[in-house]
Design an enzyme around this catalytic site. Sequence first.
Site, PDB file in Angstrom:
ATOM      1  CG  HIS A 254      -2.221   0.932   1.548  1.00  0.00           C
ATOM      2  ND1 HIS A 254      -2.435   2.339   1.474  1.00  0.00           N
ATOM      3  CD2 HIS A 254      -3.476   0.697   1.492  1.00  0.00           C
ATOM      4  CE1 HIS A 254      -3.308   2.815   1.705  1.00  0.00           C
ATOM      5  NE2 HIS A 254      -3.901   1.935   1.521  1.00  0.00           N
ATOM      6  NE  ARG A 277      -3.554   7.734  -1.907  1.00  0.00           N
ATOM      7  CZ  ARG A 277      -3.976   6.599  -2.517  1.00  0.00           C
ATOM      8  NH1 ARG A 277      -3.987   5.991  -2.812  1.00  0.00           N
ATOM      9  NH2 ARG A 277      -3.542   5.115  -1.267  1.00  0.00           N
TER      10      ARG A 277
END
Length: 482
Positions: A254, A277
């Site tokens: 990640h 995000r």
Amino acid sequence: MHSPTSQTIVVGSGLAGLTTTLQLISHNHKVTLIEKTSKLGGNSIKASSGINGVPTIYQNNDDTVEVFKDDTLKSGKGLCNLALVDELTSRSRDAIEWLTQDLKIDLSSVTQLGGHSFARTHKGAGKLPPGFAIVSTLVKRIEQIQESNPDILTILKSSRLSKILSENGKVNGVQYQNEITNDLKDEHGENVVLATGGFSADTQNLDTSLLKQYRPDLLQFPSSNGEQTTGDGQKVALRDVDAHLIQMDQIQVHPTGFIKLDNVESHWKFLCGELMRGIGGILLSPAGKRFVNELTTRDVVTDAVIKNCQVKQENEMSLPVGTYVSVLVVSGDDYPKAANHIDFYASQGLLQKGTVEDLLKLLQKINPENEKLNVGSLQQVLDDYGNDVKTKQDPLGRSVFGGAISSQFYFGLTTPVLHFAMGGIEVDSNARAINAQGKVIPNLYAVGEVSAGVHGANRLGGSSLLECVVFGKIVSQQILNS
Ligand code: FAD
Ligand code: SIN
């Protein structure tokens, strides 16, 4: 309906194990749930961004199962098992309905994560993070059933699966070890469901580490997972019943685990949820530049971090030279979309609120000799992005935007982390475990991250919780019908 004397042994109490347990005991089927730690919930309780579902009443878009399926296959790069993807995507609405309507969990807030064509990742609108909200509700419901019918369920905590037992080629129980007394005990049952999770924390004992065996190049990365995530189910099933382990080298790194400023070298990182995000956050390199569409698939974002964000020299933050860091920046305008997450991260010192001058100070601490980095150049980067937000045109290809980054915003330091194992025990679309000869292993099932095939080379955010619910329900139905 089964007589309550036949029983299933469920190993692992994350969302896969809890879904299976709840489904079975709700239908008067006896379960022994075995969990190696002292607490229920596994990594599932840490889930931060949410669970996918299509189409649901909470989505306000034209999403379809077909598009979700295409996104999953595209992200999986030819390695997905199509039959599993069909089950995952076509049963995703049912999964959300079960959680929201039957179990009354709030999942009304929907975000678009990386690699998804539509907003389809569900979490609650209130304070509770999705993993905690879902797991705690399931545990409560399981305890309620157990209270009214004590014989239906035995929960054994601090009990580690040590062996899968079988007779005449059929699995008929497990051996487990009490983690406190070290006593070994056998437990027999008609079915065994492995729900022991992945192996993204299997870095501490290198003699047995699956990460060392399959991806030694990744041992350098820290982990977002709980320390218990050591691939026990995969190892025991391979040793005892010749389970077929597939795609074991497919590990998801990640792109954003938070770096704690007072403990930069810790192996265990708090995840900076992709949701940050999804609501609009951008990533800056140590040079103070955007370098990737922050909402493309995770593998691509991580590769871009590795290419563009290596720490090149000794620095005031004591970040080791050679590590990779990017700075997440979230507009103040986007705060209301994830206020609880941001408040929590800020309370832990992982995000700070500040101005372009404050951001510059942080970047200069990482990258002390970058003469091009100054308030003017950094402001220009933020202004350029503001222009992308306005025109909805981004040279890096981003198509979903939050707010422009104006005078006050949030920012924090992040680094790539070992996060999810796409590989594991091969299963069929009824979650039955398969052996090295391609045959079903009678009475053995694998559900959740311990199993393999549905995500291929790269899992989409929000599809792991979904996998646990969808296949936990399928497995229970199989067992109830058998
Ligand atoms: P787990 O939840 O990991 O549970 C496995 C359980 O098995 C553990 O309790 C473990 O102790 C137990 N166990 C292991 N070995 C043994 C043994 N030998 N004997 C007995 N018990 C054993 N996915 C999403 O879809 N959405 C998200 O927002 C999201 N956020 C995440 C955030 C973080 C920080 C992390 C780490 C993961 C996140 N994921 C998310 C991924 C997802 O949470 C996990 O992949 C998923 O929960 C796995 O569920 P599981 O039930 O298969 O395993
Ligand atoms: C995250 O919140 O970024 C994790 C989501 C996931 O792993 O699905």
